[in-house]
Design a protein around this motif. Structure first.
Motif, PDB file in Angstrom:
ATOM      1  N   SER A  90     -11.555   4.396  -4.171  1.00 44.95           N
ATOM      2  CA  SER A  90     -11.081   5.254  -5.176  1.00 44.95           C
ATOM      3  C   SER A  90     -10.129   3.478  -6.043  1.00 44.95           C
ATOM      4  O   SER A  90     -10.144   2.825  -5.166  1.00 44.95           O
ATOM      5  N   LYS A  91      -8.892   4.491  -6.795  1.00 43.79           N
ATOM      6  CA  LYS A  91      -8.766   3.352  -7.256  1.00 43.79           C
ATOM      7  C   LYS A  91      -7.413   2.877  -6.527  1.00 43.79           C
ATOM      8  O   LYS A  91      -6.803   2.275  -6.465  1.00 43.79           O
ATOM      9  N   ASN A  92      -6.731   4.601  -5.765  1.00 45.59           N
ATOM     10  CA  ASN A  92      -5.753   3.714  -5.525  1.00 45.59           C
ATOM     11  C   ASN A  92      -5.735   3.204  -4.397  1.00 45.59           C
ATOM     12  O   ASN A  92      -4.960   2.505  -3.628  1.00 45.59           O
ATOM     13  N   GLN A  93      -7.213   3.381  -3.546  1.00 47.82           N
ATOM     14  CA  GLN A  93      -7.340   2.384  -2.387  1.00 47.82           C
ATOM     15  C   GLN A  93      -7.868   0.933  -2.655  1.00 47.82           C
ATOM     16  O   GLN A  93      -7.111   0.333  -2.108  1.00 47.82           O
ATOM     17  N   LYS A  94      -8.312   0.596  -3.762  1.00 48.31           N
ATOM     18  CA  LYS A  94      -9.001  -0.159  -4.269  1.00 48.31           C
ATOM     19  C   LYS A  94      -7.190  -1.970  -4.355  1.00 48.31           C
ATOM     20  O   LYS A  94      -6.835  -2.505  -3.792  1.00 48.31           O
ATOM     21  N   LEU A  95      -6.148  -0.643  -4.560  1.00 46.98           N
ATOM     22  CA  LEU A  95      -4.623  -0.875  -5.018  1.00 46.98           C
ATOM     23  C   LEU A  95      -4.161  -1.094  -3.721  1.00 46.98           C
ATOM     24  O   LEU A  95      -3.386  -2.540  -3.480  1.00 46.98           O
ATOM     25  N   ASN A  96      -4.018  -0.685  -2.386  1.00 48.11           N
ATOM     26  CA  ASN A  96      -3.709  -0.745  -2.013  1.00 48.11           C
ATOM     27  C   ASN A  96      -4.484  -2.091  -0.443  1.00 48.11           C
ATOM     28  O   ASN A  96      -3.858  -2.869  -0.065  1.00 48.11           O
ATOM     29  N   MET A  97      -5.566  -1.462  -1.251  1.00 45.10           N
ATOM     30  CA  MET A  97      -6.170  -3.361   0.174  1.00 45.10           C
ATOM     31  C   MET A  97      -5.515  -4.295  -1.179  1.00 45.10           C
ATOM     32  O   MET A  97      -5.790  -5.770  -0.628  1.00 45.10           O
ATOM     33  N   LYS A  98      -5.878  -4.376  -2.128  1.00 46.54           N
ATOM     34  CA  LYS A  98      -4.931  -5.517  -3.190  1.00 46.54           C
ATOM     35  C   LYS A  98      -3.505  -5.770  -2.657  1.00 46.54           C
ATOM     36  O   LYS A  98      -2.840  -6.726  -2.546  1.00 46.54           O
ATOM     37  N   ALA A  99      -2.915  -4.594  -2.278  1.00 45.69           N
ATOM     38  CA  ALA A  99      -1.094  -4.654  -1.335  1.00 45.69           C
ATOM     39  C   ALA A  99      -1.662  -5.324  -0.200  1.00 45.69           C
ATOM     40  O   ALA A  99      -0.240  -6.342   0.098  1.00 45.69           O
ATOM     41  N   SER A 158      -8.316 -11.543   6.638  1.00 45.12           N
ATOM     42  CA  SER A 158      -7.464 -11.119   7.341  1.00 45.12           C
ATOM     43  C   SER A 158      -5.923 -11.685   7.022  1.00 45.12           C
ATOM     44  O   SER A 158      -6.213 -13.181   6.243  1.00 45.12           O
ATOM     45  N   ASN A 159      -5.182 -10.851   7.073  1.00 45.58           N
ATOM     46  CA  ASN A 159      -3.698 -10.586   7.263  1.00 45.58           C
ATOM     47  C   ASN A 159      -2.857 -10.495   7.975  1.00 45.58           C
ATOM     48  O   ASN A 159      -3.342  -9.354   9.156  1.00 45.58           O
ATOM     49  N   GLU A 160      -1.557 -10.836   8.504  1.00 41.35           N
ATOM     50  CA  GLU A 160      -1.038 -10.762  10.389  1.00 41.35           C
ATOM     51  C   GLU A 160       0.389  -9.855   9.484  1.00 41.35           C
ATOM     52  O   GLU A 160       1.361 -10.742   7.903  1.00 41.35           O
ATOM     53  N   PHE A 161       0.577  -8.383   9.661  1.00 38.19           N
ATOM     54  CA  PHE A 161       1.438  -8.047   8.945  1.00 38.19           C
ATOM     55  C   PHE A 161       2.370  -7.748  10.140  1.00 38.19           C
ATOM     56  O   PHE A 161       2.224  -7.079  11.629  1.00 38.19           O
ATOM     57  N   ASP A 162       4.128  -7.119  10.272  1.00 35.18           N
ATOM     58  CA  ASP A 162       5.042  -6.381  10.757  1.00 35.18           C
ATOM     59  C   ASP A 162       4.686  -5.339  10.867  1.00 35.18           C
ATOM     60  O   ASP A 162       4.254  -4.573   9.689  1.00 35.18           O
ATOM     61  N   LEU A 163       4.291  -5.109  11.758  1.00 41.70           N
ATOM     62  CA  LEU A 163       4.492  -3.045  11.550  1.00 41.70           C
ATOM     63  C   LEU A 163       5.100  -2.350  11.582  1.00 41.70           C
ATOM     64  O   LEU A 163       5.821  -1.713  12.441  1.00 41.70           O
ATOM     65  N   THR A 164       5.528  -2.329   9.971  1.00 40.23           N
ATOM     66  CA  THR A 164       6.669  -0.911   9.018  1.00 40.23           C
ATOM     67  C   THR A 164       6.091  -0.139   9.119  1.00 40.23           C
ATOM     68  O   THR A 164       4.689  -0.082   8.743  1.00 40.23           O
ATOM     69  N   PRO A 165       6.649   1.307   9.258  1.00 42.93           N
ATOM     70  CA  PRO A 165       6.340   2.632   8.085  1.00 42.93           C
ATOM     71  C   PRO A 165       5.503   2.262   6.980  1.00 42.93           C
ATOM     72  O   PRO A 165       4.650   2.937   6.719  1.00 42.93           O
ATOM     73  N   GLN A 166       5.604   1.177   6.285  1.00 47.57           N
ATOM     74  CA  GLN A 166       5.248   1.808   5.096  1.00 47.57           C
ATOM     75  C   GLN A 166       3.854   0.670   5.292  1.00 47.57           C
ATOM     76  O   GLN A 166       3.386   1.017   4.439  1.00 47.57           O
ATOM     77  N   ILE A 167       3.764  -0.460   5.578  1.00 45.86           N
ATOM     78  CA  ILE A 167       2.268  -0.945   6.033  1.00 45.86           C
ATOM     79  C   ILE A 167       1.924  -0.469   7.068  1.00 45.86           C
ATOM     80  O   ILE A 167       0.176   0.194   6.718  1.00 45.86           O
ATOM     81  N   ALA A 168       2.019   0.576   7.960  1.00 41.51           N
ATOM     82  CA  ALA A 168       1.450   1.577   8.860  1.00 41.51           C
ATOM     83  C   ALA A 168       0.567   2.701   7.685  1.00 41.51           C
ATOM     84  O   ALA A 168      -0.392   3.541   7.704  1.00 41.51           O
ATOM     85  N   GLY A 169       1.478   2.961   6.789  1.00 42.50           N
ATOM     86  CA  GLY A 169       0.886   4.036   6.205  1.00 42.50           C
ATOM     87  C   GLY A 169      -0.287   3.191   4.764  1.00 42.50           C
ATOM     88  O   GLY A 169      -0.973   4.130   4.642  1.00 42.50           O
ATOM     89  N   ILE A 170      -0.173   2.624   4.814  1.00 41.16           N
ATOM     90  CA  ILE A 170      -1.087   1.800   3.222  1.00 41.16           C
ATOM     91  C   ILE A 170      -2.556   1.473   4.429  1.00 41.16           C
ATOM     92  O   ILE A 170      -3.225   1.501   4.016  1.00 41.16           O
TER      93      ILE A 170
END
Length: 59
Positions: free
Chosen positions: A16-25, A34-46
């Motif tokens: 879906s469009k929202n999933q494509k936008l989340n992958m871009k984010a 691949s990309n590395e992130f600190d696991l914040t609530p926002q990143i966990a939701g995405i």
């Protein structure tokens, strides 16, 4: 803060469009990128919304 590595393992062609936008984010464009992130609530939701398209590893 916990760190995670998110890797794109599936295509977003039929996603879906929202999933494509989340992958871009997440900064994941090509398969096996691949990309590395600190696991914040926002990143966990995405990640939760696109968990069928990505692989998540704890670092």
């Amino acid at each position: 803060m916990e760190r995670v590595r998110v890797t794109k393992v599936r295509s977003t062609i039929k996603a879906s469009k929202n999933q494509k936008l989340n992958m871009k984010a997440l900064g994941l464009n090509k398969i096996n990128s691949s990309n590395e992130f600190d696991l914040t609530p926002q990143i966990a939701g995405i990640i939760e919304r696109v968990k069928h398209l990505v692989k998540v590893e704890k670092i």
